[in-house]
Motif scaffolding. Structure first.
Motif, short mmCIF file in Angstrom:
data_model
loop_
_atom_site.label_atom_id
_atom_site.label_comp_id
_atom_site.label_asym_id
_atom_site.label_seq_id
_atom_site.Cartn_x
_atom_site.Cartn_y
_atom_site.Cartn_z
N LEU A 93 0.85 -1.18 0.00
CA LEU A 93 0.00 0.00 0.00
C LEU A 93 0.89 1.24 0.00
CD1 LEU A 93 -1.41 -2.34 1.94
CD2 LEU A 93 -3.15 -0.57 2.20
N ARG A 94 0.85 2.01 -1.05
CA ARG A 94 1.61 3.27 -1.12
C ARG A 94 0.71 4.40 -0.69
NH1 ARG A 94 6.25 4.92 -5.10
NH2 ARG A 94 7.19 3.65 -3.50
N ILE A 95 1.12 5.11 0.36
CA ILE A 95 0.30 6.14 0.98
C ILE A 95 0.69 7.50 0.42
CG2 ILE A 95 -0.35 7.23 3.16
CD1 ILE A 95 0.35 4.54 4.51
N LEU A 96 -0.27 8.19 -0.20
CA LEU A 96 -0.05 9.51 -0.77
C LEU A 96 -0.93 10.50 -0.01
CD1 LEU A 96 -0.24 8.48 -4.52
CD2 LEU A 96 1.82 8.85 -3.18
N ASN A 97 -0.29 11.32 0.80
CA ASN A 97 -1.02 12.29 1.60
C ASN A 97 -1.24 13.54 0.78
OD1 ASN A 97 -2.04 14.05 3.50
ND2 ASN A 97 -0.60 13.45 5.10
N LYS A 98 -2.47 13.79 0.37
CA LYS A 98 -2.75 14.92 -0.50
C LYS A 98 -2.51 16.26 0.18
CE LYS A 98 -6.13 12.45 -3.33
NZ LYS A 98 -7.48 12.45 -3.91
N ALA A 99 -2.46 16.24 1.50
CA ALA A 99 -2.25 17.50 2.22
C ALA A 99 -0.77 17.77 2.48
CB ALA A 99 -3.00 17.47 3.55
N SER A 100 0.10 16.89 1.97
CA SER A 100 1.52 17.01 2.32
C SER A 100 2.35 17.75 1.27
CB SER A 100 2.11 15.60 2.52
OG SER A 100 2.08 14.89 1.30
N LEU A 101 1.69 18.48 0.36
CA LEU A 101 2.42 19.27 -0.62
C LEU A 101 3.27 20.31 0.09
CD1 LEU A 101 2.73 19.67 -3.70
CD2 LEU A 101 0.94 21.41 -3.55
N ILE A 102 4.56 20.33 -0.19
CA ILE A 102 5.45 21.23 0.53
C ILE A 102 6.11 22.20 -0.45
CG2 ILE A 102 5.88 19.63 2.42
CD1 ILE A 102 8.39 18.75 1.09
N SER A 103 6.61 23.28 0.09
CA SER A 103 7.20 24.32 -0.74
C SER A 103 8.61 23.92 -1.17
CB SER A 103 7.25 25.64 0.02
OG SER A 103 8.17 25.56 1.09
N LEU A 104 9.12 24.61 -2.18
CA LEU A 104 10.47 24.33 -2.67
C LEU A 104 11.52 24.55 -1.59
CD1 LEU A 104 10.29 25.97 -6.22
CD2 LEU A 104 10.43 23.52 -5.71
N ARG A 105 11.30 25.52 -0.72
CA ARG A 105 12.29 25.82 0.32
C ARG A 105 12.44 24.68 1.32
NH1 ARG A 105 14.21 30.86 0.46
NH2 ARG A 105 13.20 32.45 -0.83
N GLU A 106 11.41 23.85 1.43
CA GLU A 106 11.46 22.76 2.40
C GLU A 106 12.05 21.48 1.83
OE1 GLU A 106 7.73 22.83 5.17
OE2 GLU A 106 7.05 23.48 3.17
N LEU A 107 12.35 21.47 0.54
CA LEU A 107 12.83 20.24 -0.10
C LEU A 107 14.30 19.96 0.16
CD1 LEU A 107 11.06 20.44 -3.59
CD2 LEU A 107 10.40 19.10 -1.60
N GLY A 108 15.07 20.97 0.54
CA GLY A 108 16.48 20.75 0.83
C GLY A 108 17.44 21.35 -0.17
N PHE A 109 16.97 22.25 -1.05
CA PHE A 109 17.87 22.91 -2.00
C PHE A 109 18.90 23.77 -1.27
CE2 PHE A 109 14.32 22.16 -4.94
CZ PHE A 109 15.01 21.74 -6.08
N ALA A 110 20.13 23.73 -1.74
CA ALA A 110 21.15 24.68 -1.27
C ALA A 110 20.76 26.08 -1.74
CB ALA A 110 22.52 24.29 -1.81
#
Length: 672
Positions: free
Chosen positions: A375-392
């Motif tokens: 079962l792959r769980i996709l939380n539709k409310a978990s969309l996060i901003s680019l700043r939170e993804l870990g970009f330098a």
């Protein structure tokens, strides 16, 4: 101090004169070893123990020594004592057990080399300060991050000769549990298992709660037989008991009323337990932040594992008999064919948990022991901003300004399955979402719903195919087109043609790195002139685990790791590197949460010329490093490790290996 035990040599970090009677008892914890050791000799420390426990008197010992000397080595001192009937193996074991029960928890932990005497002293100091409600020494040592709860449980097991168990859920007598408030059991961290021969097996994490134990004994009017387990395990079992045996709502409310099964339908009463079991597994996985749930039938059990931060963690086992019923329940929820067990199937479940919409994609895979379910769980409310993804910092600025900020061109997001491509894709699209632009997607399936965007989910069953959708998408007057994945030459052609007509195109692609995406397009027989003119950027990525902040400690990396990065020990002397020891909050992995490591390639004139000339991957990569200041995923991960966010070892396990090495100063200048 050295003991010979059959063909093993046991080396203990103590001098004979340092061994007290309680410490001797700690060392001789197994009866078999006790008896084997005593077959050779009774030394001064054992004599002290036997006398202090009343097994032997000093007068008996003196007489036995004289006889031993007169026999001139023909009999051991132990043999003499046995022949005089002054000692027996049972009395010795009883004495050892008695001394062991009086040994302090701190002493046992020190003897096992888990902590130092200084640690115990510090914990005792904190214990005095916590009065009048003083915490136990083990609890304080756990809070200090020096040990884990399992170490305390093992110590208590050794001290009180209690078993450490992990009971199967089917071994728990529900009628017994119903006689006690679950809220009370959670507060006491205890779980009654069953009554056998007038004894109640009670699972606890703290065997010294005498008032609670007396109350339970009065309630059931029987003797109590204790077993030990960690608090986390007991609370997990209580949650399962709550769902399976008491028939309460599992907390999964309101399955969306689509074509899939909803909880409003009334199952047969005989299946209530299985229904509650499946609901509890889903609820628990969502609450713990698992990305996948694996139900794996084996020869004698059904194993359940959660994928946490990219790593599978074992959660619970069910008897094999439950396998077909659990799989059938999931098939009903996922609208799959319950009668078909020989073929692989797919399905989908929609749930709402605490006002959060959860999309679960289900895969059934036929194996020799039954159907494996993921079962792959996709939380539709978990969309996060680019700043939170870990970009330098510099990479994020380049990506938002030089890639997302331009009105046309193709942006490819590449990486293997599970590398976070979809999350980055949706975050990028959400960044571009504006009332002045029309964004339309072609996905298989839609994983995150974003307001203001026209999203299409492929449905092969009704003829809504991927190729047909791509043909129609350009007639919708879009500004931005999102192609879930470039699968073949047809989808690549559509992306290129859309970019040529002034559209901005986002797509995912399965390649090893950024340069590999360009070379693969060339190998798909796309005109090099079209590739050179339409590709605006290629973003390759992987996911690495973050060091757990709750249990992190400074560490020195191995020489092997440094060599892989081309680092010298003096170069990293000014950096503080961290790794996790492992604790309950990170499932004892040392990591909690994940972030991306990235390789952003924005082709310049030199790279576009290299594409036109169909140069090799190595040549294009070298041009990228020299003229574009390309930061590879391994280099990006290394910088994050030097900044204490992850570890060098985690980066080595996940990032594609590169063999060029640049000075740290230049690298930090590139990433910011």
């Amino acid at each position: 101090m050295i003991f010979a035990y059959r063909w093993f040599i046991i080396v203990l970090p103590f001098k004979p004169q340092e061994l007290t009677a309680p410490l001797i008892a700690i060392l001789f914890t197994q009866k078999a070893m006790t008896e084997t050791l005593l077959q050779y000799s009774i030394d001064e420390q054992m004599e002290e123990l036997l006398i202090s426990e009343g097994v032997l008197t000093e007068d008996q010992l003196l007489k036995a020594r004289k006889i031993h000397q007169q026999l001139q080595g023909q009999r051991s001192l132990r043999d003499v004592l046995l022949e005089m009937n002054w000692i027996s193996d049972d009395r010795i074991e009883e004495a050892v057990r008695s001394q062991r029960s009086r040994a302090r928890t701190g002493e046992i932990l020190v003897a096992r080399n888990l902590i130092t005497e200084q640690d115990v002293a510090a914990a005792l100091d904190l214990q005095q300060k916590s009065a009048p409600r003083a915490k136990r020494i083990g609890e304080i040592l756990i809070e200090m991050g020096l040990i884990e709860e399992r170490h305390v449980i093992e110590t208590l097991s050794e001290k009180f000769s209690l078993p450490v168990i992990d009971p199967d859920i089917t071994d728990i007598d529900g009628e017994i549990v119903r006689r006690i408030s679950l809220k009370y059991l959670r507060r006491q961290v205890a779980l009654p298992i069953r009554i056998v021969d007038g004894e109640l097996m009670l699972l606890v994490s703290d065997p010294l709660k005498t008032a609670f134990l007396e109350e339970i004994a009065r309630l059931f009017n029987c003797r109590i037989k204790l077993a030990l387990a960690t608090s986390a395990l007991i609370l997990q079992k209580l949650d399962l008991v709550d769902a399976l045996l008491q028939g309460k709502d599992s907390g999964i409310a309101d399955y969306q009323k689509v074509k899939y099964h909803t909880l409003e339908s009334q199952p047969q009463s005989s299946e209530d337990r299985v229904i509650q079991m499946v609901d509890q597994l889903i609820k628990s996985a969502i609450a713990e932040g698992a990305s996948d749930v694996h139900l794996e039938p084996m020869a004698n059990k059904l194993r359940v594992r959660y994928r946490m931060d990219g790593v599978l963690v074992h959660k619970v086992d069910f008897p094999r008999d439950y396998t077909p019923r659990i799989v059938s329940r999931i098939k009903i929820m996922a609208d799959a064919d319950v009668a078909e067990r020989r073929k692989h199937q797919d399905g989908r479940i929609f749930v709402k948990v605490e006002d959060k919409e959860i999309d679960i994609r289900v895969s059934f895979y036929a194996t020799v022991f039954g159907e494996n379910v993921v079962l792959r769980i996709l939380n539709k409310a978990s969309l996060i901003s680019l700043r939170e993804l870990g970009f330098a910092p510099n990479i994020l600025r380049m990506y938002t300004e030089d890639v997302l900020g331009i009105p046309s061109g193709i942006t490819l997001i590449t990486g293997p399955t599970g590398s976070g491509k979809t999350t980055t894709l949706y975050s990028s699209v959400d960044h571009c979402n504006d009332p002045t632009v029309k964004i339309i997607t072609c996905e298989d399936p839609v994983e995150y719903v974003i307001d203001g965007i026209s999203q299409c989910s492929i449905n092969e069953k009704i003829g809504l195919t991927f190729n047909e959708t791509l043909r129609s998408i350009v007639r919708q007057d879009p500004d931005i087109i999102v192609i879930g994945e470039i699968r073949d030459k047809f989808s690549a052609d559509v992306a290129v043609e859309s970019a040529l007509t002034g559209h901005k195109v986002f797509a995912t692609f399965h390649t090893e790195d950024s340069v590999g995406a360009l070379v693969r397009l060339i190998n798909m027989d796309i005109e090099t002139s079209l590739i050179a003119s339409t590709i605006g950027a290629v973003l390759a990525q992987r996911l690495v685990r973050k060091v757990c902040l709750n249990c992190r400690e400074q560490y020195t990396p191995e020489d092997r790791s440094l060599r892989r990065f081309g680092l010298k020990r003096e170069e990293i002397a000014s950096f503080t590197l961290w790794r996790g020891k492992g604790c309950t909050s990170c499932n004892f992995t040392g990591y909690r949460g994940r972030l991306g490591i990235y390789e952003l390639l924005v082709p310049n004139v030199d790279i576009r010329d290299a594409i036109l000339q169909k140069k090799t991957m190595q040549e294009i990569r070298q041009i990228s490093l020299d003229s574009c200041d390309l930061c590879t995923m391994q280099e990006d991960g290394m910088v994050k490790a030097l900044r204490g966010i992850t570890t060098l070892e985690e980066v080595l396990e996940n990032a594609p290996r590169v063999f060029h090495h640049r000075p740290l100063g230049a690298l930090f200048g590139i990433v910011g």
